[in-house]
Design a protein around this motif. Structure first.
Motif, PDB file in Angstrom:
ATOM      1  N   UNK A 178       0.839  -1.201   0.000  1.00 56.56           N
ATOM      2  CA  UNK A 178       0.000   0.000   0.000  1.00 56.56           C
ATOM      3  C   UNK A 178       0.876   1.254   0.000  1.00 56.56           C
ATOM      4  N   UNK A 179       1.887   1.295   0.859  1.00 55.18           N
ATOM      5  CA  UNK A 179       2.780   2.462   0.946  1.00 55.18           C
ATOM      6  C   UNK A 179       3.522   2.683  -0.368  1.00 55.18           C
ATOM      7  N   UNK A 180       3.813   1.613  -1.089  1.00 50.44           N
ATOM      8  CA  UNK A 180       4.516   1.722  -2.372  1.00 50.44           C
ATOM      9  C   UNK A 180       3.658   2.388  -3.442  1.00 50.44           C
ATOM     10  N   UNK A 181       2.365   2.577  -3.186  1.00 51.29           N
ATOM     11  CA  UNK A 181       1.504   3.276  -4.147  1.00 51.29           C
ATOM     12  C   UNK A 181       1.540   4.781  -3.965  1.00 51.29           C
ATOM     13  N   UNK A 182       2.367   5.249  -3.027  1.00 50.06           N
ATOM     14  CA  UNK A 182       2.609   6.674  -2.828  1.00 50.06           C
ATOM     15  C   UNK A 182       3.951   7.036  -3.453  1.00 50.06           C
ATOM     16  N   UNK A 183       4.131   8.307  -3.798  1.00 46.32           N
ATOM     17  CA  UNK A 183       5.442   8.755  -4.252  1.00 46.32           C
ATOM     18  C   UNK A 183       6.420   8.615  -3.093  1.00 46.32           C
ATOM     19  N   UNK A 184       7.693   8.679  -3.383  1.00 48.43           N
ATOM     20  CA  UNK A 184       8.717   8.523  -2.349  1.00 48.43           C
ATOM     21  C   UNK A 184       8.492   9.477  -1.178  1.00 48.43           C
ATOM     22  N   UNK A 185       8.040  10.692  -1.455  1.00 49.19           N
ATOM     23  CA  UNK A 185       7.777  11.693  -0.411  1.00 49.19           C
ATOM     24  C   UNK A 185       6.281  11.941  -0.229  1.00 49.19           C
ATOM     25  N   UNK A 186       5.459  10.965  -0.610  1.00 47.79           N
ATOM     26  CA  UNK A 186       4.014  11.109  -0.531  1.00 47.79           C
ATOM     27  C   UNK A 186       3.529  11.403   0.877  1.00 47.79           C
ATOM     28  N   UNK A 187       2.392  12.106   0.950  1.00 45.79           N
ATOM     29  CA  UNK A 187       1.818  12.530   2.227  1.00 45.79           C
ATOM     30  C   UNK A 187       0.423  11.927   2.376  1.00 45.79           C
ATOM     31  N   UNK A 188       0.144  11.433   3.593  1.00 47.15           N
ATOM     32  CA  UNK A 188      -1.179  10.946   3.984  1.00 47.15           C
ATOM     33  C   UNK A 188      -1.602  11.777   5.186  1.00 47.15           C
ATOM     34  N   UNK A 189      -2.615  12.635   5.000  1.00 46.75           N
ATOM     35  CA  UNK A 189      -3.076  13.522   6.068  1.00 46.75           C
ATOM     36  C   UNK A 189      -4.572  13.335   6.272  1.00 46.75           C
ATOM     37  N   UNK A 190      -5.031  13.696   7.464  1.00 50.37           N
ATOM     38  CA  UNK A 190      -6.443  13.601   7.815  1.00 50.37           C
ATOM     39  C   UNK A 190      -6.828  14.820   8.639  1.00 50.37           C
ATOM     40  N   UNK A 191      -8.119  15.115   8.680  1.00 50.35           N
ATOM     41  CA  UNK A 191      -8.524  16.232   9.531  1.00 50.35           C
ATOM     42  C   UNK A 191      -8.293  15.921  11.003  1.00 50.35           C
ATOM     43  N   UNK A 192      -8.118  14.660  11.347  1.00 44.75           N
ATOM     44  CA  UNK A 192      -7.774  14.286  12.714  1.00 44.75           C
ATOM     45  C   UNK A 192      -6.269  14.346  12.964  1.00 44.75           C
ATOM     46  N   UNK A 193      -5.488  14.460  11.900  1.00 44.91           N
ATOM     47  CA  UNK A 193      -4.029  14.561  11.971  1.00 44.91           C
ATOM     48  C   UNK A 193      -3.549  15.371  10.765  1.00 44.91           C
ATOM     49  N   UNK A 194      -3.840  16.687  10.748  1.00 46.34           N
ATOM     50  CA  UNK A 194      -3.568  17.494   9.554  1.00 46.34           C
ATOM     51  C   UNK A 194      -2.091  17.603   9.168  1.00 46.34           C
ATOM     52  N   UNK A 195      -1.185  17.410  10.132  1.00 46.47           N
ATOM     53  CA  UNK A 195       0.236  17.464   9.783  1.00 46.47           C
ATOM     54  C   UNK A 195       0.633  16.279   8.908  1.00 46.47           C
ATOM     55  N   UNK A 196      -0.119  15.205   8.985  1.00 48.70           N
ATOM     56  CA  UNK A 196       0.072  14.059   8.113  1.00 48.70           C
ATOM     57  C   UNK A 196       1.321  13.247   8.394  1.00 48.70           C
TER      58      UNK A 196
END
Length: 152
Positions: A38-56
């Motif tokens: 799953x993580x490999x489907x992000x770019x090398x510096x990809x970001x996953x953020x949420x309104x519960x954790x906006x800093x991501x």
């Protein structure tokens, strides 16, 4: 084909099916417990953020580490988790990216038990071409149960 030429060569609606397939496969990886895949489907510096954790969380390594932990917690609780995606829209980002918006329903089912809604969310992704597929460079998850301050 370069990132810019792939998205510029075709209207956004022509990317709909490939983005839909990408997102479905990505969620299946997660539901199968393949946090690294799953993580490999992000770019090398990809970001996953949420309104519960906006800093991501940023970067494949961090995403894989945190999701591996999260998958372990779900398994220890004896749950099967499924993500259901719908209401997808796909638009050009203007910079060679594609922007995808969709809803995600997350359902947990305990062994021998009944399925129950865990989360209802809306998602916004910035995707970049990766050969015949996509990578997520930025994802933001909006939880429906978070007070948006809209009043009644």
């Amino acid at each position: 084909m370069t990132q810019q030429s792939l998205t510029a060569a075709r209207p956004a609606h022509e990317h709909f099916q490939s983005v839909h397939h990408f997102l479905n496969r990505q969620m299946q990886l997660l539901d199968e417990g393949d946090a690294a895949g799953w993580a490999a489907t992000f770019t090398e510096e990809g970001v996953f953020a949420q309104d519960t954790r906006p800093e991501g969380r940023k970067g494949r390594a961090m995403l894989a580490e945190r999701m591996t932990h999260h998958v372990g917690v779900i398994r220890r609780r004896g749950l099967t988790r499924r993500h259901w995606l719908g209401m997808l829209t796909v638009d050009h980002g203007g910079d060679g990216t594609v922007r995808a918006r969709y809803y995600a329903i997350v359902v947990d089912t305990p062994a021998g038990g009944e399925a129950a809604l865990h989360l209802s969310t809306s998602c916004e992704d910035v995707l970049v071409p990766d050969g015949d597929s996509w990578l997520v460079s930025y994802r933001f998850i909006h939880h429906d149960n978070i007070d948006k301050g809209l009043g009644s």
